[in-house]
Design an enzyme around this catalytic site. Structure first.
Site, PDB file in Angstrom:
ATOM      1  N   SER A   1       0.753  -1.177   0.105  1.00 30.37           N
ATOM      2  CA  SER A   1       0.141   0.044   0.247  1.00 30.37           C
ATOM      3  C   SER A   1       0.620   1.522  -0.118  1.00 30.37           C
ATOM      4  O   SER A   1       0.389   2.480  -0.776  1.00 30.37           O
ATOM      5  CB  SER A   1      -0.639  -0.321   1.377  1.00 30.37           C
ATOM      6  OG  SER A   1       0.083   0.070   2.209  1.00 30.37           O
TER       7      SER A   1
ATOM      8  N   HIS B   1      -2.101  -3.845  -5.602  1.00 28.18           N
ATOM      9  CA  HIS B   1      -2.574  -3.390  -4.563  1.00 28.18           C
ATOM     10  C   HIS B   1      -4.233  -3.703  -4.364  1.00 28.18           C
ATOM     11  O   HIS B   1      -4.703  -3.248  -4.863  1.00 28.18           O
ATOM     12  CB  HIS B   1      -2.239  -1.688  -4.068  1.00 28.18           C
ATOM     13  CG  HIS B   1      -2.977  -1.371  -2.926  1.00 28.18           C
ATOM     14  ND1 HIS B   1      -2.923  -0.617  -2.494  1.00 28.18           N
ATOM     15  CD2 HIS B   1      -3.353  -1.806  -1.335  1.00 28.18           C
ATOM     16  CE1 HIS B   1      -3.224  -0.184  -1.862  1.00 28.18           C
ATOM     17  NE2 HIS B   1      -3.022  -1.493  -0.604  1.00 28.18           N
TER      18      HIS B   1
ATOM     19  N   ASN C   1      -4.992   5.747  -1.506  1.00 29.24           N
ATOM     20  CA  ASN C   1      -3.744   5.685   0.074  1.00 29.24           C
ATOM     21  C   ASN C   1      -3.452   7.123  -0.009  1.00 29.24           C
ATOM     22  O   ASN C   1      -2.949   7.790   0.933  1.00 29.24           O
ATOM     23  CB  ASN C   1      -3.045   4.813   0.322  1.00 29.24           C
ATOM     24  CG  ASN C   1      -4.172   3.065   0.558  1.00 29.24           C
ATOM     25  OD1 ASN C   1      -5.800   3.719   0.766  1.00 29.24           O
ATOM     26  ND2 ASN C   1      -3.249   2.208   0.667  1.00 29.24           N
TER      27      ASN C   1
ATOM     28  N   GLU D   1      -5.460  -1.580  -7.932  1.00 30.36           N
ATOM     29  CA  GLU D   1      -4.882  -0.934  -7.800  1.00 30.36           C
ATOM     30  C   GLU D   1      -2.761  -1.214  -9.245  1.00 30.36           C
ATOM     31  O   GLU D   1      -2.382  -2.069  -8.201  1.00 30.36           O
ATOM     32  CB  GLU D   1      -3.778   0.036  -7.543  1.00 30.36           C
ATOM     33  CG  GLU D   1      -4.944   0.994  -6.194  1.00 30.36           C
ATOM     34  CD  GLU D   1      -3.864   2.447  -5.439  1.00 30.36           C
ATOM     35  OE1 GLU D   1      -3.959   3.878  -6.488  1.00 30.36           O
ATOM     36  OE2 GLU D   1      -3.620   1.651  -4.614  1.00 30.36           O
TER      37      GLU D   1
END
Length: 281
Positions: free
Chosen positions: A118, A139, A189, A151
């Site tokens: 992340s 991700h 994130n 992702e």
């Protein structure tokens, strides 16, 4: 398209990835450091599938066939048969590098190696293996069986073919991939974690209670879960590690972790996994 995948790590992210891959008809080799960790991982998958059976989302036969497609081992050599290996270990640079080198040493030359991270640089991780062009960030979001987004993060050396292959894999297991350039926090994130950190500052300063902050963000912004409850779900230790990476790599104090976050982690209040965070569980 991958037919056999390896998943390194039987924790919450690893077992989630193993579950959705096996449910999509792929053979899964789940690897961890000992049999106890593997048994816990399989038990979590079985419990997750049981919930889906009770909700009539899958049949009992589908539950059994999904579990049957997941093999468990502590032997990295078993990954030699995998078309794709996904490392899903803890969010620690040195641990990930060590695991990736170990996997790289046994994998086929035409296989793809991916990391579920992340916040850690894909380019930096790729430098530790022999085929950086076949290395990519993948991700997943927690909980993996429920969250649709993935992702796909390209490092400096990631080939276009690798990007396309991993996006095809993501779609095949029922996920929606988005392409992201390698940068601390990637896209989601990078936005989400500072928002949670700011909610912690707001609580720390006594602006509002935890309950009111979460209610405000749910009702005022349409979020399905409040930022403090989400922090408990993610893990406060994980959130702190991510914010520290942002603060260091961007060199910008706007990413500094809230002192209350540091204090709660120091006290062992990590959220759901420890039984207490901003709420008690």
């Amino acid at each position: 398209m991958s037919k056999t995948i390896g998943v390194i790590g039987a924790g919450i992210m690893g077992n989630g990835i193993a579950q959705v891959s096996a449910a999509a008809g792929l053979n899964v080799i789940m690897v961890d450091i000992n049999d106890a960790a593997l048994e816990r991982g399989l038990a979590s998958i079985a419990a997750s599938l049981d919930k889906l059976v009770k909700k009539d989302k899958i049949s009992a036969a589908e539950r059994e066939s999904t579990l049957a497609r997941i093999s468990r081992t502590t032997d990295y050599g078993q990954l030699a048969t995998a078309d794709l290996v996904i490392e899903a270990a803890t969010e620690n640079l040195e641990i990930k590098k060590r695991i990736l080198k170990q996997a790289d040493g046994v994998m086929r030359a035409d296989a793809i190696l991916a990391t579920n991270t992340s916040s850690i640089s894909i380019t930096e991780l790729a430098a530790s293996i022999t085929r950086p062009d076949r290395f990519v960030g993948l991700h997943f979001f927690n909980p993996v069986p429920l969250m649709q987004l993935v992702e796909v993060i390209s490092g400096l050396a990631t080939s276009q073919q690798t990007q396309e292959s991993i996006a095809e894999f993501a779609r095949a297991i029922g996920k929606a991939p988005i392409g992201v350039r390698n940068s601390p926090g990637f896209a989601v994130n990078r936005i989400l974690c500072p928002m949670i950190n700011e909610a912690i500052f707001t609580l720390q300063e006594g602006v509002a209670t935890a309950e009111d902050i979460d209610t405000g963000m749910k009702l005022g912004c349409g979020h399905p879960i409040g930022p403090l409850a989400l922090a408990d779900l993610v893990g406060l230790d994980t959130l702190l590690a991510i914010m520290e990476v942002y603060c260091r790599d961007f060199g910008d104090t706007k990413y500094r972790p809230a002192p209350l976050l540091r204090e709660m982690v120091a006290a062992g209040r990590y959220g759901r996994k420890s039984g207490q965070g901003f709420y008690k569980y």
